[in-house]
Structure formats: structure tokens, C-alpha cells
Design a protein around this motif. Structure first.
Motif, PDB file in Angstrom:
ATOM      1  N   GLU A 104       0.834  -1.210   0.000  1.00 51.63           N
ATOM      2  CA  GLU A 104       0.000   0.000   0.000  1.00 51.63           C
ATOM      3  C   GLU A 104       0.863   1.252   0.000  1.00 51.63           C
ATOM      4  O   GLU A 104       0.542   2.244  -0.669  1.00 51.63           O
ATOM      5  N   TYR A 105       1.941   1.209   0.762  1.00 49.63           N
ATOM      6  CA  TYR A 105       2.884   2.344   0.794  1.00 49.63           C
ATOM      7  C   TYR A 105       3.429   2.628  -0.609  1.00 49.63           C
ATOM      8  O   TYR A 105       3.467   3.784  -1.051  1.00 49.63           O
ATOM      9  N   LEU A 106       3.829   1.579  -1.317  1.00 52.90           N
ATOM     10  CA  LEU A 106       4.374   1.756  -2.660  1.00 52.90           C
ATOM     11  C   LEU A 106       3.322   2.306  -3.616  1.00 52.90           C
ATOM     12  O   LEU A 106       3.642   3.092  -4.517  1.00 52.90           O
ATOM     13  N   ARG A 107       2.067   1.908  -3.421  1.00 54.47           N
ATOM     14  CA  ARG A 107       0.998   2.445  -4.263  1.00 54.47           C
ATOM     15  C   ARG A 107       0.838   3.952  -4.031  1.00 54.47           C
ATOM     16  O   ARG A 107       0.574   4.707  -4.968  1.00 54.47           O
ATOM     17  N   LEU A 108       0.978   4.376  -2.786  1.00 53.22           N
ATOM     18  CA  LEU A 108       0.896   5.808  -2.481  1.00 53.22           C
ATOM     19  C   LEU A 108       2.021   6.568  -3.180  1.00 53.22           C
ATOM     20  O   LEU A 108       1.796   7.639  -3.765  1.00 53.22           O
ATOM     21  N   VAL A 109       3.227   6.015  -3.099  1.00 57.46           N
ATOM     22  CA  VAL A 109       4.385   6.665  -3.725  1.00 57.46           C
ATOM     23  C   VAL A 109       4.185   6.759  -5.237  1.00 57.46           C
ATOM     24  O   VAL A 109       4.408   7.809  -5.850  1.00 57.46           O
ATOM     25  N   ARG A 110       3.756   5.663  -5.846  1.00 55.78           N
ATOM     26  CA  ARG A 110       3.583   5.648  -7.306  1.00 55.78           C
ATOM     27  C   ARG A 110       2.445   6.574  -7.741  1.00 55.78           C
ATOM     28  O   ARG A 110       2.502   7.176  -8.815  1.00 55.78           O
TER      29      ARG A 110
END
Length: 274
Positions: A104-110
Motif C-alpha cells: 500500500e505504501y508503494l501504491r501511495l508513492v507511485r
């Protein structure tokens, strides 16, 4: 009573409590006096207020509010008015509704990158990759990036945070594009460091597009994610406590509790049910 509250705020400032802590204490103390009928405060009133808080807030929030008014009573020398905090058994796992996963964190960054918001993307990555508090973000300066380490000073304590090679390169490119040669890396259009509420609001704006529940998205959860990822590799709780700036290692334990899903998997692995 307002004069005594102001004097207590000055006392907290001398105690080097953070501005956010002082503001929260003020709100909690003033909320108590708005609730009371007026006149001389009695122990019975404080106990009744404790009961009121239990009906409205979660136990941890109740204890935080009681800590504020207990501290104020102690400052006034009215130790007889102090009440006991609620006893909370430490939970062995965190709720799914609150835990931010690495995916989920990576989705926020992307999502931030897809919006061409390089400041927000890198800001999220900086907090998560260092484990700093959002109030410490201003310590990530051009000078710190050049050294490869940031000096964090908070609550009378000083610690040094290392910037990983990849993060440092990203920050260097960002600073070069922005023309920032000194001072905080993340600032407003007027050059002031971003405040907590602005960062919170910017992160929340990513939730719907990233497909992440808003209840999971707030700066401090990035710090928790750092702690879990670091501990999964290093398994050194004392080192993690030093990195996070915790005086009490029991505080650090709260940061590394697994999710309910992981807890169930470990219980199933025991093979105690036929």
C-alpha cells in the motif's frame, strides 16, 4: 483558571515539550473545564469526567487526555485530584484497519509520482526510509543530504539519522532541480518548512486514487512501517529503539507488532488443531 493554564503551558515549554504536545495538552485541559459545572473542582468530578471519556474515546485516547489533566493538577499542587489511567493489555497484533502494508505504501508513492508530485513522493519516501517523525522532517536539509546524515534534536535528545545511498541520490537530484542549496529540503512556495497538517492533507489526497483506506494513511504510520521492515531484517530491538529515538524499549515493541493476518498464520503453523 485561564491564567494557570497559560502558566502551565510556559512550564511545558521550559520542560521542552514539543509545540504539538503543548497544543494537545491545552485542548484536553480546556475541554475538561468546559465539561465541569464550574466552581471548585472535586475528585468526584474528575472521576465522572473519566467515565465520560470512556464512553466517547478509545482507551489509549482516554489515557492521553487523563495524562494532560493529571499533569496540570500536579503543576497546581493538587495531587489529590489526580485519577488513575485505564489499564490496557498490550495487543499481540495490530488491527487490519490501521496497518499500512509495504504494498500500500508503494501504491501511495507511485500515485504521487503519477501526479508528477515529486515533492510529495520523495517526502513520503524520506519519512518511511529513515523512520523519522513528521515533526523531524525539517532536519532533512541540503546540508544533511550533502553529509549523508541528519542530526535530529527533540525533547532534549540528539540522535544522528543516516541517509541511505539511494535516498541521498534522490534527494540530491530533487534539491538540484529545485535550486535548494541550504536549509530544509521540503518547503512551501514561500520557503517555509511544511507543517504537520499540510503533510497529512497531502497524503490523504492520494488515498482514493491509490486504493488505500484513508484510516491507514498518516505520517506516523510510515514510521511504523519503517520499524517493522527494519526489525524483519535486523532483529535488533535495541538498535531500532536508538534509531527511532525511543528512551523506553517497550515503546519500540509497539511499533513492530504484526498484523492479525500474520498472527493467524503463525498460530496455524503451530499445527495444534487436528
Amino acid at each position: 483558571m485561564q491564567r494557570e493554564i497559560e502558566e502551565y503551558m510556559t512550564h511545558l515549554e521550559w520542560e521542552e515539550k514539543s509545540p504539538a504536545t503543548r497544543s494537545q495538552y491545552r485542548r484536553d485541559i480546556e475541554a475538561f473545564f468546559r465539561w465541569t459545572p464550574g466552581g471548585e473542582v472535586t475528585k468526584e468530578q474528575v472521576i465522572d469526567y473519566k467515565g465520560h471519556l470512556r464512553e466517547v474515546y478509545q482507551p489509549a485516547s482516554v489515557n492521553a487526555k487523563l495524562a494532560a489533566i493529571n499533569g496540570f493538577f500536579a503543576f497546581l499542587g493538587r495531587h489529590d485530584l489526580r485519577v488513575k489511567q485505564l489499564k490496557i493489555q498490550r495487543q499481540a497484533f495490530c488491527s487490519r484497519e490501521r496497518e499500512l502494508s509495504k504494498t500500500e505504501y508503494l501504491r501511495l508513492v507511485r500515485t504521487a509520482e503519477a501526479r508528477h508530485s515529486d515533492r510529495l513522493s520523495l517526502m513520503i519516501q524520506t519519512i518511511c526510509a529513515t523512520g523519522i517523525r513528521v515533526s523531524e522532517l525539517h532536519s532533512i536539509t541540503a546540508e544533511a543530504v550533502e553529509r549523508g546524515e541528519a542530526v535530529i534534536q527533540l525533547k532534549g535528545k540528539t540522535r544522528v539519522i543516516l541517509l541511505s545511498g539511494k535516498l541521498r541520490k534522490k534527494l540530491q537530484r530533487y534539491l538540484h532541480r529545485r535550486g535548494v542549496k541550504s536549509g530544509p529540503a521540503f518547503v512551501t512556495r514561500t520557503g517555509r518548512p511544511l507543517d504537520r497538517s499540510s503533510i497529512w492533507r497531502m497524503m490523504k489526497s492520494l488515498c482514493a486514487e491509490a486504493g488505500v483506506e484513508s484510516s491507514k494513511v498518516f505520517p506516523h504510520n510510515l514510521r511504523h512501517l519503517f520499524a517493522r521492515c527494519f526489525y524483519a531484517i535486523d532483529r535488533d530491538l535495541a538498535k531500532l529503539a536508538d534509531i527511532l529515538g525511543h528512551s523506553n524499549i517497550n515503546t519500540t515493541r509497539i511499533y513492530i507488532i504484526s498484523s492479525g493476518r500474520e498472527h493467524r498464520q503463525r498460530m496455524d503453523a503451530l499445527r495444534l488443531v487436528l
